[in-house]
Write an enzyme that holds these catalytic residues in place. Structure first.
Site: not given
Ligand SMILES: O=C(O)[C@H]1O[C@H](OP(=O)(O)OP(=O)(O)OC[C@H]2O[C@@H](n3ccc(=O)[nH]c3=O)[C@H](O)[C@@H]2O)[C@H](O)[C@@H](O)[C@@H]1O
Length: 434
Positions: A246
């Site tokens: 991504y």
């Molecule tokens: O800002 C960005 O660049 C990105 O932000 C999000 O990606 P992400 O920050 O990984 O968001 P989430 O998937 O909601 O995760 C948020 C946090 O929760 C954590 N997480 C996620 C999933 C899970 O089951 N458990 C968990 O602890 C992840 O490691 C992360 O730290 C979006 O999904 C992307 O499309 C976007 O581009």
């Protein structure tokens, strides 16, 4: 010629020769008839193809899907009327914006904000089923009520894009259509290439050919900082070690933007969003499915880094992001080319749009527990090696200086608004959260 010679020299009895000669003539007659029939068929076939093929099945159209949708819903006076009405500017100094991904989370909020201030807005969205499409339909219904029409189509459909630019001379394109999500890239890599690379190129092709060329603002991602350890992330930092496909496609998008700016004079602004959240958000994001699963009494996986290291995100509230998007549109200069030819140098910008205060994921869960009045079943897990990075933190001084961007919503306030919406939409609205 050689063939004839061979026959004339055939040593045989006269009678036999005679017989063979007439058989040969019959054979020749048959083969001429067969040839005539064959070529007649070919000719008729060509006529059929020429006259009866649909005008939309030109080489521009990449897939059967787009061909089908072109026939069924695009074109005709009613379609053009709807497109024009939606894109009509209703305020002094207003702009007309094509918003891609308009039924998405950020797209629907930006479309509504533009429409509210009197800009012309036309949406395009393919309504794919990466997450529950009924949420996209509900956002569409809301926008429809405020006069925003969303054309159902894919940004890879060049015939459709050309048609839209033929109908409306858009001043701006807000490009938010993308395959989002960091972890899903391991499941379905080609959908990232389809939307974030092929789709982007197809859109930029349409923009560069348009006359006038629009100004483009588009969504990049904080994930381009990848495995960087220097914080906060600044636009000047390296972005060559993405941790997910991504992120790699978003980084590729930034390089593609450079090319189109350089060759064709397109004005391009990339916005690196930092984990955007809020009402009408994306169900694939952690804050959203944590809420759903806490309410269902299901356990939620909370990631931690090696040696119990904290995983944190610079969570950014949707209203702050919308303000950043509008400011980027308003401060962007015009593209300099026309009809595919560059006339002079054009603007190329990239900005971080974050909140500047990273919050550990475990704190996010504590806030949700309080708001939902339910204790979460926490399942602490090692951060999987499938695209996630340990932390993000935005340096927003460029956006502050040049866009006047200033985030004002902290995570607690923003999540309160999200939870209110969630309960209203799913619990009171009796919809099932998937
Ligand atoms: O800002 C960005 O660049 C990105 O932000 C999000 O990606 P992400 O920050 O990984 O968001 P989430 O998937 O909601 O995760 C948020 C946090 O929760 C954590 N997480 C996620 C999933 C899970 O089951 N458990 C968990 O602890 C992840 O490691 C992360 O730290 C979006 O999904 C992307 O499309 C976007 O581009």
């Amino acid at each position: 010629m050689l063939h004839m010679k061979h026959i004339d020299n055939t040593p045989s009895t006269p009678g036999k020769f005679k017989m063979e000669k007439s058989a040969y003539n019959r054979l020749r007659l048959h083969s001429s008839l067969a040839k005539l029939t064959f070529w007649s068929f070919v000719f008729l076939g060509l006529i059929f193809v020429f006259f009866f093929r649909s005008p939309s099945s030109s080489s521009h159209v990449p897939s059967d899907l787009s061909r089908r949708s072109l026939r069924s819903s695009y074109g005709g006076p009613n379609f053009e009327k709807r497109v024009r009405a939606s894109a009509k500017i209703r305020s002094r100094n207003g702009i007309s914006v094509l918003v891609t991904g308009a039924a998405g989370f950020v797209g629907s909020h930006v479309s509504a904000a533009l429409k509210r201030r009197g800009d012309g807005v036309l949406g395009i969205d393919n309504f794919n089923n990466y997450y529950d499409p009924s949420l996209k339909r509900a956002r569409q219904a809301l926008l429809e009520r405020s006069g925003v029409y969303i054309v159902e189509g894919d940004i890879n459909d060049s015939a459709l894009l050309k048609k839209l630019f033929d109908i409306v001379p858009f001043t701006h394109v807000m490009h938010l259509a993308a395959q989002a999500g960091v972890r899903y890239a391991m499941e379905n890599p080609s959908s990232y290439v389809h939307s974030n690379i092929a789709g982007l190129v197809n859109l930029l092709e349409a923009c560069k050919n348009a006359n006038p060329q629009p100004t483009i603002v588009w969504a990049s991602s904080s994930s381009v900082y990848g495995l960087n350890t220097k914080v906060p992330f600044s636009e000047r930092d390296r972005t060559d070690q993405p941790a997910s496909l991504y992120a790699a496609t978003k980084k590729a998008g930034e390089e593609i933007a450079h090319t189109y700016n350089h060759i064709y004079g397109l004005s391009l602004t990339g916005l690196r969003f930092f984990t955007v959240y809020g009402p009408w958000g994306r169900p694939d994001m952690a804050y959203f499915f944590f809420t759903r699963d806490i309410l269902k009494g299901k356990s939620i996986p909370i990631f931690e880094a090696a040696n119990h290291g904290t995983v944190a995100r610079d969570f950014t509230y949707i209203d702050d992001i919308v303000k950043g998007c509008l400011a980027a549109l308003d401060t962007a200069e015009k593209s300099t080319g026309s009809g595919g030819k560059k006339k002079g140098p054009a603007q190329l910008r990239v900005y971080n749009l974050g909140n500047t205060s990273p919050v550990p994921v475990s704190d996010l869960v504590s806030i949700l527990e309080k708001l939902l009045k339910v204790k979460a079943k926490r399942l602490v897990m090692k951060l999987p090696r499938n695209g996630d990075v340990q932390f993000t933190h935005a340096n927003i001084s460029s956006a502050q200086r040049e866009l006047g961007y200033k985030p004002t919503t902290d995570l607690k306030t923003g999540l309160k608004k999200f939870v209110e919406w969630y309960l209203g939409y799913y619990v009171e609205g009796k919809k099932s959260a998937q």
